[in-house]
Write a protein that holds these residues in place. Structure first.
Motif, PDB file in Angstrom:
ATOM      1  N   ASN A 258       0.880  -1.449  -0.155  1.00 16.65           N
ATOM      2  CA  ASN A 258       0.075  -0.012   0.022  1.00 16.65           C
ATOM      3  C   ASN A 258       0.882   1.255   0.051  1.00 16.65           C
ATOM      4  O   ASN A 258       1.748   1.146   0.773  1.00 16.65           O
ATOM      5  N   THR A 259       0.542   2.220  -0.823  1.00 15.46           N
ATOM      6  CA  THR A 259       1.342   3.496  -0.884  1.00 15.46           C
ATOM      7  C   THR A 259       1.430   4.229   0.251  1.00 15.46           C
ATOM      8  O   THR A 259       2.549   4.957   0.670  1.00 15.46           O
ATOM      9  N   SER A 260       0.628   3.985   1.247  1.00 17.73           N
ATOM     10  CA  SER A 260       0.323   4.766   2.636  1.00 17.73           C
ATOM     11  C   SER A 260       1.534   4.202   3.557  1.00 17.73           C
ATOM     12  O   SER A 260       2.078   4.849   4.416  1.00 17.73           O
ATOM     13  N   ASN A 261       2.297   2.898   3.120  1.00 18.18           N
ATOM     14  CA  ASN A 261       3.355   2.468   3.838  1.00 18.18           C
ATOM     15  C   ASN A 261       4.557   3.748   3.805  1.00 18.18           C
ATOM     16  O   ASN A 261       5.501   3.433   4.515  1.00 18.18           O
ATOM     17  N   ALA A 262       4.444   4.574   2.832  1.00 18.46           N
ATOM     18  CA  ALA A 262       5.584   5.518   2.753  1.00 18.46           C
ATOM     19  C   ALA A 262       5.578   6.216   4.049  1.00 18.46           C
ATOM     20  O   ALA A 262       6.546   7.164   4.052  1.00 18.46           O
ATOM     21  N   GLN A 263       4.410   6.348   4.836  1.00 17.96           N
ATOM     22  CA  GLN A 263       4.521   7.137   5.810  1.00 17.96           C
ATOM     23  C   GLN A 263       4.941   6.346   7.283  1.00 17.96           C
ATOM     24  O   GLN A 263       4.681   6.842   8.251  1.00 17.96           O
ATOM     25  N   TYR A 264       5.120   4.979   6.981  1.00 20.38           N
ATOM     26  CA  TYR A 264       5.274   4.227   7.870  1.00 20.38           C
ATOM     27  C   TYR A 264       6.828   4.404   8.703  1.00 20.38           C
ATOM     28  O   TYR A 264       7.729   3.946   8.002  1.00 20.38           O
ATOM     29  N   ASP A 265       6.903   5.233   9.666  1.00 13.70           N
ATOM     30  CA  ASP A 265       8.286   5.529   9.978  1.00 13.70           C
ATOM     31  C   ASP A 265       8.876   4.784  11.298  1.00 13.70           C
ATOM     32  O   ASP A 265       9.819   4.972  11.791  1.00 13.70           O
ATOM     33  N   ASN A 266       8.272   3.468  11.547  1.00 14.77           N
ATOM     34  CA  ASN A 266       8.837   2.409  12.391  1.00 14.77           C
ATOM     35  C   ASN A 266       8.047   1.412  12.095  1.00 14.77           C
ATOM     36  O   ASN A 266       6.970   1.147  11.562  1.00 14.77           O
ATOM     37  N   GLY A 267       8.783   0.221  12.635  1.00 13.01           N
ATOM     38  CA  GLY A 267       8.128  -1.320  12.441  1.00 13.01           C
ATOM     39  C   GLY A 267       6.750  -1.424  12.797  1.00 13.01           C
ATOM     40  O   GLY A 267       6.181  -2.239  12.392  1.00 13.01           O
ATOM     41  N   ALA A 268       6.539  -0.586  13.868  1.00 11.40           N
ATOM     42  CA  ALA A 268       5.250  -0.998  14.886  1.00 11.40           C
ATOM     43  C   ALA A 268       3.980  -0.996  13.671  1.00 11.40           C
ATOM     44  O   ALA A 268       2.821  -1.588  13.855  1.00 11.40           O
ATOM     45  N   ASP A 269       3.964  -0.107  12.675  1.00  7.67           N
ATOM     46  CA  ASP A 269       2.832   0.017  11.854  1.00  7.67           C
ATOM     47  C   ASP A 269       2.611  -0.958  10.882  1.00  7.67           C
ATOM     48  O   ASP A 269       1.540  -1.335  10.683  1.00  7.67           O
ATOM     49  N   SER A 270       3.557  -1.437  10.373  1.00  4.13           N
ATOM     50  CA  SER A 270       3.521  -2.531   9.617  1.00  4.13           C
ATOM     51  C   SER A 270       3.044  -4.015  10.357  1.00  4.13           C
ATOM     52  O   SER A 270       2.413  -4.736   9.576  1.00  4.13           O
ATOM     53  N   VAL A 271       3.535  -3.852  11.419  1.00  6.99           N
ATOM     54  CA  VAL A 271       3.428  -5.411  12.130  1.00  6.99           C
ATOM     55  C   VAL A 271       1.880  -5.123  12.494  1.00  6.99           C
ATOM     56  O   VAL A 271       1.289  -5.981  12.522  1.00  6.99           O
ATOM     57  N   ALA A 272       1.291  -3.905  12.771  1.00  9.88           N
ATOM     58  CA  ALA A 272      -0.139  -3.578  13.168  1.00  9.88           C
ATOM     59  C   ALA A 272      -0.888  -4.263  11.849  1.00  9.88           C
ATOM     60  O   ALA A 272      -1.823  -4.866  12.025  1.00  9.88           O
TER      61      ALA A 272
END
Lengths: 443, 317
Positions: A258-272
Motif C-alpha cells: 500500500n502506498t500509505s506505507n511510505a508514511q510508516y516511520d517505524n516497524g510497529a505500523d507494518s506489524v499492526a
C-alpha cells in the motif's frame, strides 16, 4: 526625538537578541550537557528499550539488577532510553564527557562509536573479567569493533530478520511459504486486494533505519559491498542500485505494498497491519513476535521463513547481524564494577531470562533460544543468525550510511507513493548524493 | 538615580565628586544580565563559530581540542552549489524563505483581521478572544502531534473532511512529497497567528476612540479608517512584531521536528532542521556549525537592513 531613539533602540535590541538566540542555540547544541547521576557512588546504566514499552523494560531489568546488587554490593541507577533518543543521548555523552558507566548500543553503531575513542577497549584483562571472548557466538562478536582492532563493546542481545506470513491467507490461496524473491512477489500479488484494503506485504517504507537495512541485505544478495577496503562508500554500484530498486518495486511496479506505507516511520505500523489482516507478509526482526501477539494475533496464526533472495542470486544473505551490544565509557569511575555488570548480564542464566522477555536470540555459544516455544521458528531464526547473516559494514562511517541511504530511500518511497516513476538512473543519482554526504563527513 | 536626583536639586553646579560616587551603580544593575547573556548566548555562539573552522567529526568529538583545522573547507563545501551538501543547503534556504514569507504574512493578516473584528464590544467577546489564543497557549508538542495525526493519509481528519466535502476523490499524502510544505505552513500559521492577534489587540487598545469618531464624522468608511488610522498608529507594534515573527519563523525547529520526526521530506526541509540533521545524523559538527554561522550572518544582515530602512523612514516622516 527621545521617543524615536528609544523605540529604535528597542527594535534593534529585540531583533538582534532574537537572531543571536536562535542561531547560537543551533550552533551550540553539540555542547549541551546531560546529567547522568554520576557522583552518587552507584553505577549508571543506560538500557535500550527492547520490550513493548519503557515500563516493561524496567519491570524486566529491575529484579535482575537487584540480584546483581545483592551479589556484588554495587548499586545500579538504570535508565531505559527509547530508540529515537538513544543515539543522540550517546552523542551528547561522548561530546560532553558526562556519560553513564555502562550503555547499550545498537550493534551496527559499534564501529562508528569505537572511532570516537570514548569507549573502553575490551583488552585481554577486561575480556577475562567478563568471562572471556570465547563464550560469545562468533557472528555476534564480529559486530563489536572494526576487524583487527580491540573491541569496544560486547554482544548482549541477538536479532535477525525473517519473513513472517499469515498461515490462513496462504492456505486459503493454496500457496506455500516462499523460498525465493520471485515466489514471494508472486504470492504477494495473489494476496493483494486493494478494494478490500488487503496487501501482499507491509513495510516500514518511511523508516530510514529499516530502509538502510534492506539496502544492505538486498545489495548483499546481488553480491555487492557498500564500502571498499579503504572504508570509502561505494553506494552507486550496479548491485546496490538493482537491490534497492527491487525493494522499491514492491510498491512501484509489483504494487503489493500500500502506498500509505511510505508514511510508516517505524516497524510497529507494518506489524499492526499484519496482525490485523491488512497485510499477508512482513519482514521483521524476531522480536516482532511480541508486537504481533500484542496486536491480537495468536502464535499459531503466523509462520516464518528466511527473507528470500532472487532465484540464482550470487548470495543468499537473509539478514544483517542485528542486535544490541553493551559498552563501557572509557572515563568510567568504576571500571571494575562496570565490568562485573557486563559479566552478570552476559551470563547464561540472565541471558536466558532476557532472551525470553525481550524475544532475542542467544549471543552465547551453546545456549538454546528462549524467545519462542515454536521449535521451527527458533530453528529458522538461529539458522539465519548463524549462517545467513552478514554484519553491516564494519567501518566508522556505517552510521552515516544508515542515515544518508536510508533517508534517500524514504524520499524515493515518498516519490513512488505520490505518483513518480523511478528508474535505475534515478536511484543511482539519489545514491550518488548520499555517497557525497558520507564522503564529506569522512573528510 | 542618586546622581540624577542630586543634579535636579542643583542644576547649575553639579559637583563632579557626587556624580562619581554613584557611577558604578547602573553597571552593577545590568551586570547579571550581561553575565547571563554571555553565558547563554555569546559564549555558545563563539564556540559555534570556532567549531565551523574545525574538522569536528566523530573522530574528535570526545576531545574537541584535537580536531584538526579545517580552514575555510567547511564553508567551501556548504557554499559549493555543484556539490550535494551545498545544493541541500541552498534548497533548504529557499524553502525556508518561502515558508517564512507565507507564514509571517498570513499570520499577521489573520491576527490583524481578528484583532480589528474583536475590537467592537459584543456579547461573548472575551470567550472568543480566549478561544483564539488556545493554539498559542497549548503545549507546542501536543499541538503539533495532533496535527500529525490529522494529516495521516488513510485515517486522518483532514482527508476525511476534504473527501466528505467532495474536494478530494481519494486521500492525499500530507506528510510526504510536495504537500509536506503546505502541512508545515498550515501548522506554523496555526501556532503563530494568535501571537500576532495578541500583540495587535494590545496595540489597538492604545488608539483613542475619538480619532475613529472624528474620522467617521468626516465620512471615512471602516476600510479607510483602518488604512489611515489603525495601520499608522500600530506602526511601532508592527515593527517589533514582524521582525520577531520573521526571526522565530525562519528558525523554526519544533514544527518540522515534531511533525516529521526522523522521516523529514525534502519539501519540509527547513534550515534549522537541515542543520540539525547535518550535525547529528552525520556527526559532522564542523559543517553544521559553518551552516549556522552563515545563517547568523544572513539574519544579522537582514535584521540590520530592516532596522536601518525603518529608522530612515521614521526620520524622513
Amino acid at each position: 526625538m527621545a521617543l524615536s531613539l528609544t523605540r529604535r533602540g528597542f527594535i534593534s535590541a529585540s531583533g538582534l537578541t532574537a537572531a543571536l538566540a536562535a542561531v547560537s542555540s543551533t550552533a551550540a547544541c553539540a555542547g549541551s550537557r546531560q546529567s547522568s547521576g554520576r557522583g552518587s557512588g552507584a553505577l549508571t546504566y543506560w538500557a535500550s528499550n527492547q520490550g513493548a514499552s519503557v515500563d516493561d523494560d524496567k519491570a524486566t531489568l529491575t529484579p535482575l539488577l537487584e540480584e546483581f546488587t545483592a551479589e556484588t554490593g554495587i548499586e545500579v541507577e538504570m535508565e531505559v532510553i527509547g530508540w529515537n533518543d538513544l543515539q543522540t543521548r550517546i552523542q551528547t555523552a561522548v561530546t560532553s564527557g558526562d556519560a553513564p558507566d555502562v550503555v547499550n548500543i545498537g550493534n551496527t553503531w559499534a564501529v562508528s562509536l569505537q572511532a570516537t575513542g570514548a569507549f573502553l577497549e575490551f583488552d585481554e584483562a577486561a575480556l577475562e573479567a567478563v568471562g572471556g571472548a570465547d563464550k560469545f557466538v562468533e557472528t555476534a562478536l564480529a559486530t563489536c569493533g572494526a576487524p583487527g582492532t580491540t573491541p569496544t563493546s560486547l554482544p548482549l542481545y541477538g536479532l535477525a530478520y525473517g519473513l513472517y506470513y499469515n498461515r490462513q491467507m496462504f492456505t486459503d490461496a493454496g500457496l506455500e511459504a516462499p523460498t525465493t524473491w520471485e515466489e514471494m512477489v508472486d504470492a504477494a500479488k495473489r494476496l493483494t486486494d486493494p478494494g478490500k484494503g488487503v496487501y501482499g506485504m507491509a513495510i516500514a517504507a518511511g523508516s530510514y533505519t529499516e530502509n538502510a537495512h534492506y539496502a544492505f541485505i538486498n545489495a548483499a544478495q546481488e553480491g555487492e559491498e557498500l564500502f571498499d577496503s579503504d572504508g570509502n562508500p561505494t553506494f552507486t554500484g550496479d548491485g546496490v542500485v538493482n537491490g534497492i530498486l527491487r525493494y522499491l518495486d514492491l510498491m512501484q511496479t509489483d504494487a503489493v505494498v500500500n502506498t500509505s506505507n511510505a508514511q510508516y516511520d517505524n516497524g510497529a505500523d507494518s506489524v499492526a497491519d499484519f496482525a490485523n489482516g491488512k497485510a499477508a507478509m512482513i519482514i521483521n526482526q524476531n522480536n516482532a513476535d511480541t508486537t504481533i501477539v500484542a496486536n491480537g494475533m495468536t502464535h499459531d496464526q503466523f509462520g516464518v521463513v528466511p527473507y528470500p533472495a532472487p532465484a540464482g542470486a550470487p548470495d543468499d544473505t537473509a539478514s544483517h547481524v542485528a542486535g544490541i551490544n553493551i559498552a563501557l565509557f572509557a572515563n568510567t569511575g568504576n571500571r571494575d564494577g562496570a565490568l562485573q555488570l557486563v559479566k552478570f548480564l552476559t551470563e547464561a542464566e540472565q541471558q536466558a531470562t532476557l532472551g525470553e522477555q525481550f524475544k532475542t536470540l542467544p549471543v552465547l555459544k551453546g545456549e538454546e533460544p528462549t524467545f519462542t516455544e515454536d521449535a521451527q521458528e527458533a530453528a529458522i531464526f538461529m539458522e539465519v543468525y548463524e549462517n545467513r547473516a552478514k554484519p553491516l559494514p564494519l567501518v566508522p562511517a556505517e552510521d552515516q550510511f544508515e542515515s544518508s541511504v536510508g533517508q534517500a530511500m524514504n524520499d524515493m518511497f515518498a516519490s513512488v507513493a505520490t505518483g513518480t516513476v523511478l528508474t535505475a538512473d534515478d536511484v543511482r543519482q539519489a545514491l550518488q548524493s548520499a555517497q557525497d554526504t558520507v564522503s564529506a563527513a569522512i573528510g | 538615580m542618586t546622581a540624577n536626583a542630586s543634579t535636579a536639586r542643583r542644576p547649575r553646579r553639579p559637583t563632579k565628586r557626587r556624580v562619581r560616587q554613584g557611577w558604578w551603580f547602573p553597571y552593577l544593575i545590568i551586570l547579571p544580565a550581561i553575565v547571563f547573556e554571555l553565558l547563554i548566548h555569546i559564549i555558545p555562539m563563539l564556540t559555534g563559530i570556532w567549531m565551523s573552522f574545525k574538522q569536528l567529526t566523530k573522530f574528535f568529538i570526545a576531545n574537541w581540542s584535537a580536531a584538526p583545522d579545517a580552514g575555510l573547507d567547511n564553508y567551501r563545501r556548504v557554499l559549493d552549489m555543484s556539490g550535494s551538501v551545498g545544493m541541500g543547503f541552498r534548497n533548504s534556504l529557499l524553502i525556508t524563505c518561502a515558508f517564512t514569507i507565507i507564514v509571517v504574512g498570513l499570520s499577521w493578516a489573520l491576527g490583524m483581521l481578528a484583532a480589528v473584528v474583536l475590537q467592537r464590544p459584543f456579547r461573548g467577546r472575551a470567550v472568543v478572544r480566549t478561544l483564539f489564543l488556545v493554539p498559542y497557549a497549548l503545549p507546542m508538542y501536543a499541538g503539533i502531534i495532533a496535527w500529525k495525526f490529522m494529516f495521516q493519509k488513510d485515517n486522518g481528519a483532514i482527508n476525511h473532511i476534504l473527501q466528505s466535502l467532495g474536494i478530494l476523490d481519494e486521500g492525499a499524502f500530507w506528510l510526504i512529497g510536495n504537500n509536506a510544505f503546505f502541512a508545515l505552513v498550515i501548522v506554523a500559521i496555526w501556532r503563530w497567528w494568535p501571537f500576532a492577534f495578541l500583540m495587535l489587540m494590545a496595540g489597538l487598545q492604545s488608539i483613542p476612540e475619538d480619532v475613529y469618531e472624528a474620522a467617521a464624522l468626516d465620512g471615512a468608511r471602516p476600510l479607510r479608517q483602518w488604512w489611515s488610522i489603525t495601520l499608522p498608529m500600530l506602526r511601532p507594534v508592527n515593527l517589533v512584531l514582524l521582525l520577531n515573527m520573521f526571526l522565530w519563523t525562519f528558525n523554526d525547529f519544533n514544527t518540522p521536528y515534531v511533525l516529521y520526526g526522523t522521516a523529514n521530506p525534502p519539501a519540509g526541509d527547513l534550515i534549522s532542521f537541515h542543520i540539525y540533521n547535518a550535525s547529528f545524523l552525520t556527526w559532522n559538527f564542523g559543517a553544521g556549525s559553518a551552516m549556522s554561522t552563515l545563517l547568523l550572518l544572513m539574519l544579522l544582515a537582514l535584521s540590520g537592513m530592516y532596522i536601518v530602512y525603518l529608522n530612515r523612514r521614521s526620520e524622513n516622516a
